[in-house]
Design an enzyme around this catalytic site. Structure first.
Site, PDB file in Angstrom:
ATOM      1  CB  CYS A  76      -1.002   0.001   1.149  1.00 24.87           C
ATOM      2  SG  CYS A  76      -0.323   0.170   2.791  1.00 24.87           S
TER       3      CYS A  76
ATOM      4  CB  CYS B 271       0.286   1.245  -4.009  1.00 28.95           C
ATOM      5  SG  CYS B 271       0.449  -0.344  -4.813  1.00 28.95           S
TER       6      CYS B 271
ATOM      7  CB  CYS C 102       3.148  -2.647  -7.668  1.00 32.30           C
ATOM      8  SG  CYS C 102       3.769  -4.230  -7.123  1.00 32.30           S
TER       9      CYS C 102
END
Length: 145
Positions: free
Chosen positions: A19, A93, A97
């Site tokens: 997150c 997020c 990633c």
């Protein structure tokens, strides 16, 4: 030279929770998975912009469940953490990633507990637990029997 392999390591899935701040949702998820799956799953958590400490309300909410995350430290998301993980679960997020082929990715749409009181964090915590229980049955089907 002969190297001994621990076959248990080959069968242990690694799950990475990500997150933004690595201070609430991902820490609660990691805490639940560690508590409920034990050593059967390797658990990592990280944030795209980690805070300096764990959200105190998340600590309190997990303590109500008998899980201590107070000693955890937010970690920065690294490419290495993603590479070594079999399952990457993101929680708000965005595109921070990195994506690698052959990995299982899930995005859990959960409210951010940052700035929320305990009454608002409990339902987030409970939904995380529900999802962790499902994840365990998928990763460790022998436990579901």
């Amino acid at each position: 030279m002969i190297y001994a392999l621990d076959m248990a390591d080959l069968d242990t899935p690694t799950v990475l929770f990500v997150c933004v701040h690595n201070a609430g949702r991902s820490q609660m998820a990691a805490g639940y998975l560690r508590a409920l799956a034990g050593d059967a799953v390797e658990v990592l958590s990280a944030g795209s912009a980690p805070k300096d400490e764990i959200n105190p309300v998340a600590i309190l909410a997990m303590a109500e469940e008998g899980i201590d995350i107070a000693g955890n430290i937010p970690n920065v998301l690294t490419v290495e953490a993603v590479k070594e993980s079999d399952v990457v679960i993101t929680m708000g997020c965005g595109d921070a990633c990195p994506i690698f082929p052959g990995k299982r990715y899930e995005d859990w749409d959960l409210d951010d507990p940052a700035g929320q009181g305990i009454d608002a964090v409990r339902p987030i915590r409970d939904e995380i637990r529900r999802r962790i229980e499902v994840l365990i049955t998928e990763l460790l089907p022998e436990r579901a029997a």
